[in-house]
Design an enzyme around this catalytic site. Sequence first.
Site, PDB file in Angstrom:
ATOM      1  N   ASP A 109      53.596  42.847  37.010  1.00 23.10           N
ATOM      2  CA  ASP A 109      53.574  43.865  38.066  1.00 23.10           C
ATOM      3  C   ASP A 109      54.353  45.075  37.569  1.00 23.10           C
ATOM      4  O   ASP A 109      55.422  44.920  36.967  1.00 23.10           O
ATOM      5  CB  ASP A 109      54.263  43.334  39.333  1.00 23.10           C
ATOM      6  N   ASP A 145      47.997  44.901  36.414  1.00 21.63           N
ATOM      7  CA  ASP A 145      48.260  44.779  37.854  1.00 21.63           C
ATOM      8  C   ASP A 145      47.357  45.695  38.690  1.00 21.63           C
ATOM      9  O   ASP A 145      47.380  46.906  38.540  1.00 21.63           O
ATOM     10  CB  ASP A 145      49.740  45.168  38.057  1.00 21.63           C
ATOM     11  N   HIS A 153      54.150  49.007  43.038  1.00 23.80           N
ATOM     12  CA  HIS A 153      52.949  48.864  42.211  1.00 23.80           C
ATOM     13  C   HIS A 153      52.330  50.229  41.912  1.00 23.80           C
ATOM     14  O   HIS A 153      52.272  51.097  42.773  1.00 23.80           O
ATOM     15  CB  HIS A 153      51.913  47.991  42.920  1.00 23.80           C
TER      16      HIS A 153
END
Lengths: 556, 556
Positions: free
Chosen positions: B163, B195, B368
Amino acid sequence: MSEPVRIIPLGGLGEVGKNMTAFEHRGRMILIDAGLSFPRSELLGIDLVLPDFSYVAEHADVLDAVILTHGHEDHIGALPYLLREIGTDAQVWGTRLTLGLVKSKLDEHGLLVDTELVEIAPEGGRTRVGPFEAEFVRVTHSVPDAVAVVLHTEHGAIVHTGDFKLDETPIDGRTTDLGRLGQLGDAGVALLLADSTNAERPGRTPSERTVGSALRDIVRQAPGRVIVTSFASHIHRIQQVIDAAAACGRIVSVIGRSMNRNLNIARNLGYATVPDDLLVKPRRLEEFMPHETLVICTGSQGEPRSALTRIAFGDHPAVQINSMDTVVVSARAIPGNEVKVHETVNRLCRLGATVLTEDTTYVNASGHAAAEDLSRMLETVRPRAFMPIHGEFRMLQAHARIAEQAGVPAHAVRIAENGTVLELDGDGLSVVGQVEAGTTLVDGMNVGSVRDVVLRDRRHLASDGVLIVVATIAADSAEPIAEPEVIARGFIEPSDDGNELLEQAREAVERVLAECQAHRTTEVHLVQQELHDALAELVSHVTGKRPMVLPVVVEV
Amino acid sequence: MSEPVRIIPLGGLGEVGKNMTAFEHRGRMILIDAGLSFPRSELLGIDLVLPDFSYVAEHADVLDAVILTHGHEDHIGALPYLLREIGTDAQVWGTRLTLGLVKSKLDEHGLLVDTELVEIAPEGGRTRVGPFEAEFVRVTHSVPDAVAVVLHTEHGAIVHTGDFKLDETPIDGRTTDLGRLGQLGDAGVALLLADSTNAERPGRTPSERTVGSALRDIVRQAPGRVIVTSFASHIHRIQQVIDAAAACGRIVSVIGRSMNRNLNIARNLGYATVPDDLLVKPRRLEEFMPHETLVICTGSQGEPRSALTRIAFGDHPAVQINSMDTVVVSARAIPGNEVKVHETVNRLCRLGATVLTEDTTYVNASGHAAAEDLSRMLETVRPRAFMPIHGEFRMLQAHARIAEQAGVPAHAVRIAENGTVLELDGDGLSVVGQVEAGTTLVDGMNVGSVRDVVLRDRRHLASDGVLIVVATIAADSAEPIAEPEVIARGFIEPSDDGNELLEQAREAVERVLAECQAHRTTEVHLVQQELHDALAELVSHVTGKRPMVLPVVVEV
């Protein structure tokens, strides 16, 4: 002598859904709306959630009328249950489309014949409804033919907006009648009750028409079939989808029971215009090239048996998704439905469809006024007192803040709860009491008598299952006279492991019975208690689960 | 001879959570991550969801190492279960903080002593991990000390991002090392796995630091106590909250077990800096004026027994909400938790608090990378092949589109599923098979053997409850020799109505037994079937519910 008007919100405050408010004057009562809501996930097995009818039932003899502001479930869905529960001969008032939508419900419940329906003329001046001089003012919402209700009282006018948005270019050209509301404001409004659903959203809610042009672009550019889902009651959205199909030379197929029923009602009553030759049955879709077709269907909330869900699971006879398909989710997920909607979208994507949702594309406009619109309503009506309705507490609070900013004195802004009894008189609005106003749960045919103990049992069974043991003993000696039976459901399956545990359980039963016999414990309840405790401990120790343990001791 | 590298995603594809990917070469295997996910509401009674371990278990003898990219539950939470299940002596690799967070888990499961933990140096060049030359590259995420993993193979480098976000001003100054990733790109990267969580979000994810200044403004302006909730693992967010408190002269109290544990681990390992005299125990809060205090607590997801939920329900000994309090929900609701979070917020508002959430105020930044960041990663690494990981299907699809736009040839972009077996060789990436990769459910102490039948039974019990009847008959004649017992749970309560139904049920039992006797039906299974059918019909007819009917026939 001057008498106050009593206002008792019975649903829709501190929650989204099951809207219902009582207005009382000189010993008579009317209700505005009788809506339902859908159960949250912890209400296991519950079908529907209705307002608590007990207050209305106690005063059923003074109920003159139920006024319905528009045809959404959260405003009309509880009506059949209410009428059946209280056995009233109250009139039901609504606009033509609202009554059209209500009729099919009343018919299903066998109540249509005995109910006096009165059609509202939204531009028709004052009418007597029960103890009030009522007036209906056109508002725009995400179902056509919605109204605000004005009750003219000796203490001034009370304005109840119902659900509304301010749309300057609605599909049917019928804007929220701010002109009339302004006149009422000029004459003096004592109290405004207004829709708080979007009070936390800044700015203005865009016009429904903006969605139409976005949909038209999507349909025009789509390489293959287009499938659009929305709320079945959103007649204007459906109209716009149909218009987009027509403009792009596509035939339209409507899939889903509620979508077909509502569209039929709307067409019959003149609220939707669809040329007959535009519509084809789903099974005839295969006669057309995909790019000549558009499907409108139910399922915008990921409902398990809806058309779109079946399509997404590859389980619909008429529609199999392929990589040329474009699916448009033209609705917002109602809180609690997000995961189901995501699941549907993911499955459609996996089948190759291009899926457009509100998250990524402009395909939806709300039916509720946002903060600036709410300010405008307040500035138009200029009420002496204000009470936010229709919304969770934080929405009501946001709306209360908007009202204060719009000039309503802080002491005249009142956040009430379901069951709060308020009185409006010459001195303004005050709280004078509280009545019961919880929820009525519909559980199969059972309306209202499901209690917490049943739901607690369901939650217990849901998480840990059930273990039943049956011991058969001689009445005089407590001597076992048959093999114990042990049945488990919902915590282990009848596998090898399961059988081993069941064998241990049977041994435990025999041990407990032997001890009871030794101690001359023959009283059935005591034997049951011993069995319960021994088995609960065994199972918890071996499995880490705590099933409901139900010991049955049969004396022969 | 050249051998391909096999890549088998075993979790995290087509879902958010339980990330785990196997990499095999020359007969040996490593795993990157071993995460869990939390059960969706339909998985009644299930505690945790783990990846399917069967493939790894079958190849446990060739498993050399598990590399953990960072310390979040969806990347490390399944590790203790995996180690116990497969009884491996594989090494566990992780950075210092990640290992710190893992150690307490392994300790709880009694696995700490036997597990070889290897600390990753993120700037330490190449190291041998099983069959691979591995390299670790620093990335920024919403927990400190996260890494991407590079496996140098004879077919080129494989980059697995874990991530990540691209944050030019992270709290610890440790940016995602795009410089090194660019060098790898220059040298040639055969495959990028990256990710996809935020692939559908346009633009760039803002820096974590932007939240700090927003929080500082909120704390400075708050008239009374400030209560902030966030994820317990978000050490940098917690640090920023603490810094904001310090800057405004407030003491800090940390409430919630996981929050305290993680902050302690982070402080001990040097990942958080908190002067001792800034922290006070919750019970000492009353010694300070409210505007001198700040509380950090668990509960950002509305978890039932968390600190914030207890506070919101007026059920916390140290914190009672009043109208001067400001509550900041500094986290996004994970899909499925929205309703619980709304409930918490509404209750806090109702108690008078000012509640600030991501919906209305800038109080959260994602961990993210968003679409533009993902493009930048792709343009930096310039992989010959690309596989999106970590996300629901539509997120993977969005990421695949970004990769194609960033110049990866369409045929080299591969959306795989859990269990897809891919091979990387000189010709690129290809799919060569499929292995079992479902889910492992944790149900009490039962890991992995809960089957569909148990969950189906739970769903049945959850919605309609259970009805148990016990009939005791003579073995030879089928003559009833004791009163039938009827027990209902979870569909009616033992009220007057309930008793009436139970009475009807007893009568039905007697009627069925009489018929069986008349027809000389003595076979227990047949009698049970007759009882089942008669009671199911009776109950459905009377109540509209379909409880699980469990007939027990005891022969004496």
